[in-house]
Design a protein around this motif. Sequence first.
Motif, PDB file in Angstrom:
ATOM      1  N   ARG A   6       0.965  -1.198  -0.081  1.00 56.77           N
ATOM      2  CA  ARG A   6       0.221  -0.209   0.126  1.00 56.77           C
ATOM      3  C   ARG A   6       1.048   1.250   0.058  1.00 56.77           C
ATOM      4  NH1 ARG A   6      -4.963  -1.541   3.732  1.00 56.77           N
ATOM      5  NH2 ARG A   6      -6.104   0.181   2.231  1.00 56.77           N
ATOM      6  N   THR A   7       0.370   2.388  -0.259  1.00 55.74           N
ATOM      7  CA  THR A   7       1.196   3.603  -0.241  1.00 55.74           C
ATOM      8  C   THR A   7       1.574   4.033   0.879  1.00 55.74           C
ATOM      9  OG1 THR A   7      -0.829   4.979  -0.334  1.00 55.74           O
ATOM     10  CG2 THR A   7      -0.091   4.492  -2.435  1.00 55.74           C
ATOM     11  N   THR A   8       1.111   3.431   1.951  1.00 58.84           N
ATOM     12  CA  THR A   8       1.654   3.640   3.561  1.00 58.84           C
ATOM     13  C   THR A   8       2.785   3.043   3.639  1.00 58.84           C
ATOM     14  OG1 THR A   8       0.106   2.185   4.388  1.00 58.84           O
ATOM     15  CG2 THR A   8      -0.780   4.203   4.250  1.00 58.84           C
ATOM     16  N   GLY A   9       3.094   2.038   2.825  1.00 57.83           N
ATOM     17  CA  GLY A   9       4.108   1.014   3.112  1.00 57.83           C
ATOM     18  C   GLY A   9       3.942  -0.155   3.521  1.00 57.83           C
ATOM     19  N   GLU A  10       2.686  -0.395   4.035  1.00 56.64           N
ATOM     20  CA  GLU A  10       2.062  -1.536   5.008  1.00 56.64           C
ATOM     21  C   GLU A  10       1.761  -2.652   3.587  1.00 56.64           C
ATOM     22  OE1 GLU A  10      -2.006  -3.129   7.093  1.00 56.64           O
ATOM     23  OE2 GLU A  10      -1.653  -0.832   6.432  1.00 56.64           O
ATOM     24  N   ARG A  11       2.124  -3.772   4.040  1.00 54.96           N
ATOM     25  CA  ARG A  11       2.019  -4.995   2.837  1.00 54.96           C
ATOM     26  C   ARG A  11       0.586  -5.460   3.132  1.00 54.96           C
ATOM     27  NH1 ARG A  11       5.030  -5.950  -1.328  1.00 54.96           N
ATOM     28  NH2 ARG A  11       4.687  -8.141  -0.951  1.00 54.96           N
ATOM     29  N   CYS A  12      -0.005  -5.803   1.908  1.00 53.67           N
ATOM     30  CA  CYS A  12      -1.248  -6.590   2.209  1.00 53.67           C
ATOM     31  C   CYS A  12      -1.223  -7.703   1.154  1.00 53.67           C
ATOM     32  CB  CYS A  12      -2.346  -5.431   1.890  1.00 53.67           C
ATOM     33  SG  CYS A  12      -2.429  -4.826   0.078  1.00 53.67           S
ATOM     34  N   ALA A  36     -14.185  -3.053  -2.435  1.00 54.99           N
ATOM     35  CA  ALA A  36     -13.250  -2.683  -1.869  1.00 54.99           C
ATOM     36  C   ALA A  36     -12.146  -2.083  -2.888  1.00 54.99           C
ATOM     37  CB  ALA A  36     -12.541  -3.632  -1.097  1.00 54.99           C
ATOM     38  N   LYS A  37     -11.564  -1.028  -2.376  1.00 50.26           N
ATOM     39  CA  LYS A  37     -10.469  -0.451  -3.133  1.00 50.26           C
ATOM     40  C   LYS A  37      -9.187  -0.469  -2.266  1.00 50.26           C
ATOM     41  CE  LYS A  37     -13.766   2.754  -5.249  1.00 50.26           C
ATOM     42  NZ  LYS A  37     -14.176   4.039  -5.485  1.00 50.26           N
ATOM     43  N   TYR A  38      -8.053  -0.764  -3.198  1.00 49.44           N
ATOM     44  CA  TYR A  38      -6.508  -0.593  -2.463  1.00 49.44           C
ATOM     45  C   TYR A  38      -5.594   0.142  -3.452  1.00 49.44           C
ATOM     46  CZ  TYR A  38      -8.096  -4.508   0.538  1.00 49.44           C
ATOM     47  OH  TYR A  38      -8.490  -5.465   1.559  1.00 49.44           O
ATOM     48  N   VAL A  39      -5.105   1.329  -2.841  1.00 51.22           N
ATOM     49  CA  VAL A  39      -3.974   1.975  -3.465  1.00 51.22           C
ATOM     50  C   VAL A  39      -2.915   1.404  -3.184  1.00 51.22           C
ATOM     51  CG1 VAL A  39      -3.107   4.268  -3.878  1.00 51.22           C
ATOM     52  CG2 VAL A  39      -5.548   3.957  -3.383  1.00 51.22           C
TER      53      VAL A  39
END
Length: 89
Positions: A6-12, A36-39
């Motif tokens: 994710r753009t926050t650096g978090e892995r998903c 759901a939307k993931y950037v």
Amino acid sequence: MIGLTRTTGERCCLDPAEIERVEAHPDTVVFLTDGAKYVVVETPDQVIGTVREYRAAVMVNAWRLIDTPDHRAEVTGAAVVPFPTRPKV
């Protein structure tokens, strides 16, 4: 499951079967079938490549399971030898 960032650096991790579409505006947005939307930081081409690699790995593993001696015998009509059973203790 495929791993994205994710753009926050978090892995998903997302289920590729649930991905409806991938768009770039200018960030890459992955839309799932449930709305759901993931950037993510990956480009659309990278997301598509990751999904392709995942699906190819699933197919390879399925063929490995099918290509066992017992299954080949079933397909060719040869005699199938049963698996040895464990002795009862």
